[in-house]
Every structure is written in structure tokens, then in C-alpha cells.
Design a protein around this motif. Structure first.
Motif, PDB file in Angstrom:
ATOM      1  N   ALA A  51      42.667   5.089  40.806  1.00  0.00           N
ATOM      2  CA  ALA A  51      41.573   4.156  40.806  1.00  0.00           C
ATOM      3  C   ALA A  51      40.373   5.054  40.518  1.00  0.00           C
ATOM      4  CB  ALA A  51      41.488   3.843  42.184  1.00  0.00           C
ATOM      5  N   ASP A  52      39.723   4.103  39.556  1.00  0.00           N
ATOM      6  CA  ASP A  52      38.128   4.647  38.982  1.00  0.00           C
ATOM      7  C   ASP A  52      37.416   5.315  40.129  1.00  0.00           C
ATOM      8  OD1 ASP A  52      38.905   3.568  36.410  1.00  0.00           O
ATOM      9  OD2 ASP A  52      37.702   2.279  36.605  1.00  0.00           O
ATOM     10  N   ASP A  53      37.560   4.817  41.298  1.00  0.00           N
ATOM     11  CA  ASP A  53      36.611   5.332  42.444  1.00  0.00           C
ATOM     12  C   ASP A  53      37.045   6.386  42.786  1.00  0.00           C
ATOM     13  OD1 ASP A  53      35.393   2.738  42.432  1.00  0.00           O
ATOM     14  OD2 ASP A  53      36.491   1.762  44.196  1.00  0.00           O
ATOM     15  N   VAL A  54      38.297   6.899  42.847  1.00  0.00           N
ATOM     16  CA  VAL A  54      38.889   8.239  43.101  1.00  0.00           C
ATOM     17  C   VAL A  54      38.200   9.309  42.259  1.00  0.00           C
ATOM     18  CG1 VAL A  54      40.922   9.548  43.210  1.00  0.00           C
ATOM     19  CG2 VAL A  54      40.789   7.328  44.231  1.00  0.00           C
ATOM     20  N   VAL A  55      38.063   8.821  41.153  1.00  0.00           N
ATOM     21  CA  VAL A  55      37.667  10.051  40.012  1.00  0.00           C
ATOM     22  C   VAL A  55      36.176  10.004  40.106  1.00  0.00           C
ATOM     23  CG1 VAL A  55      37.370  10.364  37.596  1.00  0.00           C
ATOM     24  CG2 VAL A  55      39.353   9.369  38.221  1.00  0.00           C
ATOM     25  N   LYS A  56      35.334   8.859  40.309  1.00  0.00           N
ATOM     26  CA  LYS A  56      33.715   8.928  40.460  1.00  0.00           C
ATOM     27  C   LYS A  56      33.539   9.967  41.751  1.00  0.00           C
ATOM     28  CE  LYS A  56      32.911   4.906  37.691  1.00  0.00           C
ATOM     29  NZ  LYS A  56      32.152   3.564  37.600  1.00  0.00           N
ATOM     30  N   ALA A  57      34.310   9.357  42.761  1.00  0.00           N
ATOM     31  CA  ALA A  57      34.029  10.289  44.371  1.00  0.00           C
ATOM     32  C   ALA A  57      34.130  11.705  43.995  1.00  0.00           C
ATOM     33  CB  ALA A  57      34.931   9.665  45.192  1.00  0.00           C
ATOM     34  N   ALA A  58      35.112  12.233  43.266  1.00  0.00           N
ATOM     35  CA  ALA A  58      35.260  13.609  43.079  1.00  0.00           C
ATOM     36  C   ALA A  58      34.340  14.107  42.226  1.00  0.00           C
ATOM     37  CB  ALA A  58      36.628  13.793  42.282  1.00  0.00           C
ATOM     38  N   ILE A  59      33.712  13.614  41.275  1.00  0.00           N
ATOM     39  CA  ILE A  59      32.576  13.893  40.650  1.00  0.00           C
ATOM     40  C   ILE A  59      31.314  14.066  41.575  1.00  0.00           C
ATOM     41  CG2 ILE A  59      30.887  13.238  38.398  1.00  0.00           C
ATOM     42  CD1 ILE A  59      33.588  12.310  37.227  1.00  0.00           C
ATOM     43  N   GLU A  60      31.096  13.095  42.108  1.00  0.00           N
ATOM     44  CA  GLU A  60      29.807  13.011  42.934  1.00  0.00           C
ATOM     45  C   GLU A  60      29.758  13.914  44.172  1.00  0.00           C
ATOM     46  OE1 GLU A  60      28.829   8.990  43.583  1.00  0.00           O
ATOM     47  OE2 GLU A  60      28.664   8.746  41.278  1.00  0.00           O
ATOM     48  N   ARG A  61      31.149  14.169  44.757  1.00  0.00           N
ATOM     49  CA  ARG A  61      31.208  15.034  45.763  1.00  0.00           C
ATOM     50  C   ARG A  61      30.780  16.431  45.329  1.00  0.00           C
ATOM     51  NH1 ARG A  61      36.711  14.920  46.453  1.00  0.00           N
ATOM     52  NH2 ARG A  61      36.457  12.697  46.792  1.00  0.00           N
ATOM     53  N   ILE A  62      30.956  16.733  44.218  1.00  0.00           N
ATOM     54  CA  ILE A  62      30.372  18.357  43.873  1.00  0.00           C
ATOM     55  C   ILE A  62      28.957  18.290  43.092  1.00  0.00           C
ATOM     56  CG2 ILE A  62      32.690  19.009  43.448  1.00  0.00           C
ATOM     57  CD1 ILE A  62      32.373  18.697  40.409  1.00  0.00           C
ATOM     58  N   GLY A  63      28.210  16.934  43.278  1.00  0.00           N
ATOM     59  CA  GLY A  63      26.991  16.765  43.191  1.00  0.00           C
ATOM     60  C   GLY A  63      26.515  16.389  41.592  1.00  0.00           C
ATOM     61  N   PHE A  64      27.324  15.960  40.910  1.00  0.00           N
ATOM     62  CA  PHE A  64      27.026  15.113  39.651  1.00  0.00           C
ATOM     63  C   PHE A  64      27.017  13.781  39.853  1.00  0.00           C
ATOM     64  CE2 PHE A  64      28.828  19.306  38.831  1.00  0.00           C
ATOM     65  CZ  PHE A  64      27.933  20.062  38.288  1.00  0.00           C
ATOM     66  N   THR A  65      26.695  13.019  38.837  1.00  0.00           N
ATOM     67  CA  THR A  65      26.486  11.723  38.698  1.00  0.00           C
ATOM     68  C   THR A  65      27.993  11.049  37.854  1.00  0.00           C
ATOM     69  OG1 THR A  65      24.315  11.547  39.243  1.00  0.00           O
ATOM     70  CG2 THR A  65      25.216   9.447  38.622  1.00  0.00           C
ATOM     71  N   ALA A  66      28.462  10.167  38.230  1.00  0.00           N
ATOM     72  CA  ALA A  66      29.573   9.668  37.569  1.00  0.00           C
ATOM     73  C   ALA A  66      28.976   8.353  36.880  1.00  0.00           C
ATOM     74  CB  ALA A  66      30.856   9.232  38.370  1.00  0.00           C
ATOM     75  N   GLY A  67      29.204   8.198  35.499  1.00  0.00           N
ATOM     76  CA  GLY A  67      28.428   7.035  34.889  1.00  0.00           C
ATOM     77  C   GLY A  67      29.736   6.142  34.232  1.00  0.00           C
ATOM     78  N   ASN A  68      29.689   5.741  33.503  1.00  0.00           N
ATOM     79  CA  ASN A  68      30.428   4.533  32.998  1.00  0.00           C
ATOM     80  C   ASN A  68      31.644   5.227  32.258  1.00  0.00           C
ATOM     81  OD1 ASN A  68      28.858   2.370  33.801  1.00  0.00           O
ATOM     82  ND2 ASN A  68      27.700   2.553  32.046  1.00  0.00           N
ATOM     83  N   TYR A  69      32.681   4.409  31.961  1.00  0.00           N
ATOM     84  CA  TYR A  69      33.919   4.738  31.254  1.00  0.00           C
ATOM     85  C   TYR A  69      33.538   4.230  29.995  1.00  0.00           C
ATOM     86  CZ  TYR A  69      37.011   6.251  35.087  1.00  0.00           C
ATOM     87  OH  TYR A  69      37.497   7.082  35.931  1.00  0.00           O
ATOM     88  N   ARG A  70      34.297   5.131  28.839  1.00  0.00           N
ATOM     89  CA  ARG A  70      33.974   4.740  27.662  1.00  0.00           C
ATOM     90  C   ARG A  70      35.075   4.433  27.017  1.00  0.00           C
ATOM     91  NH1 ARG A  70      30.085   9.736  25.504  1.00  0.00           N
ATOM     92  NH2 ARG A  70      28.207   9.382  26.680  1.00  0.00           N
TER      93      ARG A  70
END
Length: 70
Positions: A51-70
Motif C-alpha cells: 500500500a502507498d500509505d505503508v511506503v509514505k509512513a516509512a518515509i515520514e517516520r524517519i523525518g522526511f516528507t513523502a511526495g507524489n508517485y511518478r
């Protein structure tokens, strides 16, 4: 298997790249994680649907901002 690319905002150094690589590599179903500092993206292969939310959460959990998929 499909390849996905997501924007990762806030990276400024190779340590950032390593952190994002580790975070995404730890998600079951993701392989061949490649993080590009210059373009601010992370590209990976899905061996099973993740799920996209799983990937985005992993990125944001370490202090970065997850943007859009390309």
C-alpha cells in the motif's frame, strides 16, 4: 513485479539517502531500493503489492516528507 518511484522531500546528504534506503528496504515486498539525492526520489520494485500509505509512513517516520508517485 512493478517498479515505483516516489518523491522524497527534505534529503540533503548521503546519510539521508542511506536512511531512506534502510527504511524502504525494511518493508516486506520491496526490493532493489534506489534513492536519488539529486532528483529527490526513491525507486523500488514490488514483489507483492504494498500500500502507498505503508511506503509514505516509512518515509515520514524517519523525518522526511513523502511526495507524489511518478
Amino acid at each position: 513485479m512493478r517498479t515505483r518511484t516516489i518523491e522524497v522531500k527534505g534529503m540533503s546528504c548521503n546519510h539521508c539517502v542511506q536512511s531512506v534506503t534502510r527504511a524502504l528496504s525494511g518493508i516486506e515486498g520491496l526490493t532493489n531500493v534506489k534513492v536519488d539525492l539529486t532528483f529527490g526520489t526513491a525507486t523500488y520494485d514490488e514483489t507483492k503489492p504494498v500500500a502507498d500509505d505503508v511506503v509514505k509512513a516509512a518515509i515520514e517516520r524517519i523525518g522526511f516528507t513523502a511526495g507524489n508517485y511518478r
